[in-house]
Scaffold this active site. Sequence first.
Site, short mmCIF file in Angstrom:
data_model
loop_
_atom_site.label_atom_id
_atom_site.label_comp_id
_atom_site.label_asym_id
_atom_site.label_seq_id
_atom_site.Cartn_x
_atom_site.Cartn_y
_atom_site.Cartn_z
N LEU A 103 11.00 -20.78 -4.56
CA LEU A 103 10.13 -19.82 -3.86
C LEU A 103 8.76 -19.89 -4.52
O LEU A 103 8.66 -20.01 -5.74
CB LEU A 103 10.69 -18.39 -4.00
N ASP B 125 0.83 -1.21 0.00
CA ASP B 125 0.00 0.00 0.00
C ASP B 125 0.86 1.27 0.00
O ASP B 125 1.95 1.28 0.57
CB ASP B 125 -0.91 -0.02 1.25
N HIS C 297 2.78 3.32 -9.01
CA HIS C 297 2.58 1.89 -9.29
C HIS C 297 3.80 1.29 -9.98
O HIS C 297 4.20 0.17 -9.69
CB HIS C 297 1.32 1.68 -10.13
#
Length: 255
Positions: free
Chosen positions: A135, A24, A41
């Site tokens: 991962l 955020d 972004h």
Amino acid sequence: MSPPRCGDERDAMTTPEHVAIIMDGNGRWAKARGLPRVAGHRAGVEALRKTVRAASDLGVGWLTVYAFSSENWSRPKSEVSDLMGLLKLFIRRDLAELHQSGVRVRVIGDRVGLAPDIASLLDEAESLTAENRALNLVIAFNYGGRDEIVRASRRIAEAVARGSLESSAVTAEVFAGFLDTAGIPDPDLVIRTSGEQRMSNFLPWQSAYSELVFLSCYWPDFTQEHFADALRQYAARERRFGGVLPRGVAQGVAS
Ligand code: FPP
């Protein structure tokens, strides 16, 4: 929690197996610099790249990131389109490297209604990396926790109606198997950046016993140091899963 892998430095007792992140603050990061939101972004994608690398370095086995919520459609059309474009760019540009580094990509969220090019990129990312084990990167895209629970309930109702499932057989474990996250361990730690302290419909079922760490930095500023700091906070927590501590250790209210 799965056992530590051979040669792995992580301490299985204190390193979370699964970390989920609410990325955020992109908009505020951009605004503070007099830039358009899309610049925030873009910087957020760069922070995501670094975070994926850091997760491996820090011994985290599963990393889930909240990239686009089912509520994000209510943002201005241009911002929605920017976010869609960034997802496509991220997968197109980074998929080969993720694959080479042994990252398995999974996507949770509702695929119905996504543009066909996005849906097929998501499928491609999942199928190309399906055998990777270094991962696990889970991208929550067009994801909303309530929506996920409703979709799972619908599928359960359909299975019961078909006669392939007894309603009395629906336990929490069976229910979890109908969620988008079937087969994914619950997050041990949820991190949210930007100083906001709420979950925003992110993994409400799965985070029932997660530890929460809220950091004040905006997502584009998130570094490996912030990540390590969150892991240190996690390591200092005492997880009881509603039970009590073993004898000889101070006991408190079950939580
Ligand atoms: C929250 O910041 C962030 C999002 C809604 C999207 C998260 C997206 C990225 C990190 C980049 C895209 C990554 C992929 C893989 C698509 P905000 O816009 O709510 O920031 P604000 O609260 O400061 O306005």
